[in-house]
Design a protein around this motif. Structure first.
Motif, PDB file in Angstrom:
ATOM      1  N   THR A  92       0.907  -1.003  -0.029  1.00 41.92           N
ATOM      2  CA  THR A  92      -0.248  -0.091  -0.141  1.00 41.92           C
ATOM      3  C   THR A  92       0.826   1.253   0.076  1.00 41.92           C
ATOM      4  O   THR A  92       1.844   1.247   0.720  1.00 41.92           O
ATOM      5  N   SER A  93       0.647   2.143  -0.992  1.00 41.44           N
ATOM      6  CA  SER A  93       1.292   3.441  -0.877  1.00 41.44           C
ATOM      7  C   SER A  93       0.675   4.445   0.010  1.00 41.44           C
ATOM      8  O   SER A  93      -0.175   4.548   0.692  1.00 41.44           O
ATOM      9  N   TRP A  94       1.475   5.652   0.316  1.00 45.31           N
ATOM     10  CA  TRP A  94       1.137   6.751   1.074  1.00 45.31           C
ATOM     11  C   TRP A  94       0.610   7.697   0.234  1.00 45.31           C
ATOM     12  O   TRP A  94       0.001   8.768   0.834  1.00 45.31           O
ATOM     13  N   THR A  95       0.572   7.660  -0.936  1.00 47.06           N
ATOM     14  CA  THR A  95      -0.105   8.873  -1.956  1.00 47.06           C
ATOM     15  C   THR A  95      -1.440   8.180  -2.787  1.00 47.06           C
ATOM     16  O   THR A  95      -2.001   9.338  -3.091  1.00 47.06           O
ATOM     17  N   ALA A  96      -1.630   6.983  -2.816  1.00 52.50           N
ATOM     18  CA  ALA A  96      -2.766   6.574  -3.224  1.00 52.50           C
ATOM     19  C   ALA A  96      -2.885   6.693  -4.959  1.00 52.50           C
ATOM     20  O   ALA A  96      -3.529   6.300  -5.561  1.00 52.50           O
ATOM     21  N   LYS A  97      -1.738   7.200  -5.508  1.00 54.70           N
ATOM     22  CA  LYS A  97      -1.434   7.323  -6.916  1.00 54.70           C
ATOM     23  C   LYS A  97      -1.542   5.845  -7.607  1.00 54.70           C
ATOM     24  O   LYS A  97      -2.019   5.631  -8.597  1.00 54.70           O
ATOM     25  N   PRO A  98      -0.721   4.931  -6.912  1.00 54.20           N
ATOM     26  CA  PRO A  98      -0.489   3.693  -7.491  1.00 54.20           C
ATOM     27  C   PRO A  98      -1.723   2.825  -7.490  1.00 54.20           C
ATOM     28  O   PRO A  98      -2.298   2.138  -8.347  1.00 54.20           O
ATOM     29  N   GLU A  99      -2.572   3.036  -6.254  1.00 55.44           N
ATOM     30  CA  GLU A  99      -3.810   2.509  -5.976  1.00 55.44           C
ATOM     31  C   GLU A  99      -4.717   3.124  -7.263  1.00 55.44           C
ATOM     32  O   GLU A  99      -5.723   2.277  -7.550  1.00 55.44           O
ATOM     33  N   LEU A 100      -4.767   4.395  -7.531  1.00 57.21           N
ATOM     34  CA  LEU A 100      -5.597   4.871  -8.706  1.00 57.21           C
ATOM     35  C   LEU A 100      -5.394   3.973  -9.924  1.00 57.21           C
ATOM     36  O   LEU A 100      -6.293   3.872 -10.750  1.00 57.21           O
ATOM     37  N   GLY A 101      -4.100   3.863 -10.085  1.00 58.92           N
ATOM     38  CA  GLY A 101      -3.862   3.000 -11.497  1.00 58.92           C
ATOM     39  C   GLY A 101      -4.269   1.881 -11.256  1.00 58.92           C
ATOM     40  O   GLY A 101      -4.464   1.149 -12.337  1.00 58.92           O
ATOM     41  N   ASP A 102      -4.256   1.110 -10.028  1.00 57.08           N
ATOM     42  CA  ASP A 102      -5.057  -0.343  -9.983  1.00 57.08           C
ATOM     43  C   ASP A 102      -6.513  -0.230 -10.226  1.00 57.08           C
ATOM     44  O   ASP A 102      -6.711  -0.946 -11.095  1.00 57.08           O
ATOM     45  N   ILE A 155     -20.991   0.863 -13.064  1.00 58.35           N
ATOM     46  CA  ILE A 155     -21.120   1.480 -11.896  1.00 58.35           C
ATOM     47  C   ILE A 155     -19.529   1.458 -11.364  1.00 58.35           C
ATOM     48  O   ILE A 155     -19.005   0.308 -11.227  1.00 58.35           O
ATOM     49  N   LEU A 156     -19.126   2.544 -10.971  1.00 58.53           N
ATOM     50  CA  LEU A 156     -17.838   2.740 -10.143  1.00 58.53           C
ATOM     51  C   LEU A 156     -18.021   2.953  -8.836  1.00 58.53           C
ATOM     52  O   LEU A 156     -18.507   4.156  -8.542  1.00 58.53           O
ATOM     53  N   GLY A 157     -17.660   2.013  -8.153  1.00 63.96           N
ATOM     54  CA  GLY A 157     -18.118   2.002  -6.611  1.00 63.96           C
ATOM     55  C   GLY A 157     -17.188   1.587  -5.905  1.00 63.96           C
ATOM     56  O   GLY A 157     -15.931   1.127  -6.106  1.00 63.96           O
ATOM     57  N   GLY A 158     -17.221   1.834  -4.560  1.00 64.53           N
ATOM     58  CA  GLY A 158     -16.109   1.454  -3.487  1.00 64.53           C
ATOM     59  C   GLY A 158     -16.857   1.934  -2.409  1.00 64.53           C
ATOM     60  O   GLY A 158     -17.854   2.522  -2.093  1.00 64.53           O
ATOM     61  N   TYR A 159     -16.212   1.235  -1.137  1.00 69.83           N
ATOM     62  CA  TYR A 159     -16.654   1.194   0.121  1.00 69.83           C
ATOM     63  C   TYR A 159     -15.233   1.913   0.875  1.00 69.83           C
ATOM     64  O   TYR A 159     -14.317   1.377   0.859  1.00 69.83           O
ATOM     65  N   SER A 160     -15.615   2.906   1.668  1.00 69.07           N
ATOM     66  CA  SER A 160     -14.669   3.710   2.458  1.00 69.07           C
ATOM     67  C   SER A 160     -13.301   4.028   1.647  1.00 69.07           C
ATOM     68  O   SER A 160     -13.428   4.858   0.884  1.00 69.07           O
ATOM     69  N   TYR A 161     -12.249   3.609   1.784  1.00 70.12           N
ATOM     70  CA  TYR A 161     -10.956   3.986   1.078  1.00 70.12           C
ATOM     71  C   TYR A 161     -11.252   3.574  -0.384  1.00 70.12           C
ATOM     72  O   TYR A 161     -10.981   4.348  -1.319  1.00 70.12           O
ATOM     73  N   GLY A 162     -11.952   2.615  -0.669  1.00 72.13           N
ATOM     74  CA  GLY A 162     -12.194   2.253  -2.040  1.00 72.13           C
ATOM     75  C   GLY A 162     -13.173   3.390  -2.848  1.00 72.13           C
ATOM     76  O   GLY A 162     -12.879   3.536  -3.912  1.00 72.13           O
ATOM     77  N   SER A 163     -13.856   4.179  -2.026  1.00 70.03           N
ATOM     78  CA  SER A 163     -14.898   5.088  -2.536  1.00 70.03           C
ATOM     79  C   SER A 163     -14.098   6.265  -2.752  1.00 70.03           C
ATOM     80  O   SER A 163     -14.150   6.874  -3.636  1.00 70.03           O
ATOM     81  N   MET A 164     -12.985   6.490  -2.108  1.00 70.88           N
ATOM     82  CA  MET A 164     -12.161   7.581  -2.333  1.00 70.88           C
ATOM     83  C   MET A 164     -11.343   7.577  -3.583  1.00 70.88           C
ATOM     84  O   MET A 164     -11.217   8.574  -4.213  1.00 70.88           O
ATOM     85  N   ILE A 165     -11.111   6.279  -3.993  1.00 68.48           N
ATOM     86  CA  ILE A 165     -10.164   5.895  -5.192  1.00 68.48           C
ATOM     87  C   ILE A 165     -11.227   6.202  -6.283  1.00 68.48           C
ATOM     88  O   ILE A 165     -10.745   6.752  -7.185  1.00 68.48           O
ATOM     89  N   ALA A 166     -12.147   5.563  -6.238  1.00 68.50           N
ATOM     90  CA  ALA A 166     -13.184   5.566  -7.190  1.00 68.50           C
ATOM     91  C   ALA A 166     -13.607   7.212  -7.669  1.00 68.50           C
ATOM     92  O   ALA A 166     -13.758   7.491  -8.984  1.00 68.50           O
TER      93      ALA A 166
END
Length: 422
Positions: A92-102, A155-166
């Motif tokens: 897990t990254s500290w910037t969430a940029k890699p997760e956005l790419g995921d 639908i682009l969805g997410g829960y908690s942290y997942g919703s932030m990325i979405a």
């Protein structure tokens, strides 16, 4: 009712840096009957999980609850593990940029996969006299099946942290352009190939069962429960040392080498906004078709707002950058994320949260929701569940969440077919 066993388990590379991501697909009941499958409208949903260091993964019970409702409503549900979660690689990254790419990577997979599905009947299969609709395109026995040109609902969805990325994903037209600029041997090409393999597998299986019923008129009119298919890594049902996985490992290494070589030898200009509809990521195809832009919606469950989001992203504005990875399909493109509020108002959006959320205060999230709901022409809706906390453990709150989701889905399904993508 939550999610059942997945129909497909597989891995795809992240466009950020080729990190392997563990993914699952769940097929709805509407695709299990021969009479309903041809009339099924292509629709899918992605539900991203909570923060991995706090135990988040695609097995999260809230992800399962939301996914189960979407599945019953006729959506193909896709889940994946961000880097650092489950069997996905990386940390897990500290910037969430890699997760956005995921997330973008799985987003692309779903676009390709839904486009490739062809739940029509093979030519020559008899229909009931009451059916007056024209015959859908015939199903080809190979991966190059004829495909519908109509847009899909996603639908682009997410829960908690997942919703932030979405909520920080690039605009849909930008996503489609990035997917269209698919270089040979790139991560996006590998994702496309995986999606085509999965859709072709279902098309072939469906065709075989339709033909079986044609040869046995008295057989039940049911496709039956789809068998689980494991591709690549990340599936407990697929032994790590199996022959199929060994071959997949070799192909994955070859693809990685090709991507690295492509990155060194080519910094080509963007191609035309078309997706090469070939099944071999390393072989260009002359049959290029433009995939219609999907109609997207957003589903955010227990979204986290500042200052929590600022902490998770280290005070950095999120963006999709593929410069870190080698041989990525967009050739080093740096794409800034739009303001979430703009996207959530422009597309049908449902936010569900509890007024006892320990991560975001009721006052703050209610103020944020009211502001978005009052924007002229907004498509933003929200539902506050009394007594619900961030983890939805309280008595009766899950039932209320399900009910709110069903109402929104019912409305979305009614108006979706009459809308055109922006």
């Amino acid at each position: 009712m939550g999610l059942p066993s997945p129909s497909f388990s597989f891995t795809i590379p992240s466009v950020y840096d080729d990190t392997q991501l563990e993914c699952r697909l769940y097929l709805p009941p509407q695709l299990q009957r021969l009479e309903t499958a041809p009339r099924w409208q292509k629709r899918g949903a992605i539900i991203a999980h909570p923060y991995a260091p706090l135990g988040g993964c695609f097995d999260d019970p809230v992800v399962s609850t939301v996914g189960g409702e979407l599945l019953q409503a006729g959506y193909i549900v896709g889940t994946f593990n961000f880097r650092g979660a489950g069997e996905s690689g990386g940390k897990t990254s500290w910037t969430a940029k890699p997760e956005l790419g995921d997330y973008f990577s799985f987003y692309g997979f779903m676009v390709y996969y839904l486009h490739g599905l062809n739940p029509g009947r093979p030519s020559g299969h008899s229909r009931a006299p009451s059916e007056t609709q024209p015959s859908p395109p015939s199903i080809a026995g190979e991966e190059g099946s004829q495909q519908s040109s109509s847009p899909v609902d996603l639908i682009l969805g997410g829960y908690s942290y997942g919703s932030m990325i979405a909520s920080h994903l690039p605009k849909v037209d930008v996503v489609m352009k990035l997917l269209a600029n698919t270089a040979e041997g790139s991560s996006t090409a590998a994702i496309r190939t995986r999606a085509q393999h999965c859709s072709a597998h279902w098309n072939k299986e469906f065709q075989a069962r339709v033909q079986l019923q044609s040869s046995r008129p008295g057989s039940p009119d049911s496709v039956g429960k789809p068998s689980h298919v494991a591709l690549g890594y990340g599936s407990d049902s697929s032994p790590k040392d199996s022959r199929g996985d060994a071959l997949d490992n070799i192909m994955r290494r070859v693809d990685r080498s090709k991507r690295r070589l492509s990155a060194r030898l080519s910094r080509s200009e963007p191609q035309m906004v078309q997706v090469q509809d070939n099944t071999n990521a390393g072989t260009a195809s002359g049959d290029a078709r433009q995939i219609p832009t999907p109609r997207i919606s957003y589903l955010l469950v227990s979204p986290i707002l500042p200052p929590i989001t600022l902490f998770l992203t280290m005070f950095s504005r999120m963006s999709l950058s593929t410069e870190v990875g080698s041989g990525t399909s967009v050739q080093g493109a740096h794409v800034l994320s739009p303001k979430p509020e703009e996207q959530l108002c422009a597309h049908p959006t449902l936010v569900i949260y509890g007024n006892r959320d320990s991560f975001t205060s009721e006052k703050k999230i209610q103020k944020w929701s009211d502001e978005l709901a009052s924007v002229p022409g907004t498509k933003f809706q929200y539902r506050e569940i009394d007594g619900a906390g961030h983890f939805w453990h309280e008595d009766g709150v899950e039932t209320q969440m399900r009910a709110a989701l069903r109402v929104w889905l019912s409305h979305t399904l009614q108006v979706g077919s009459s809308q055109t993508p922006p």
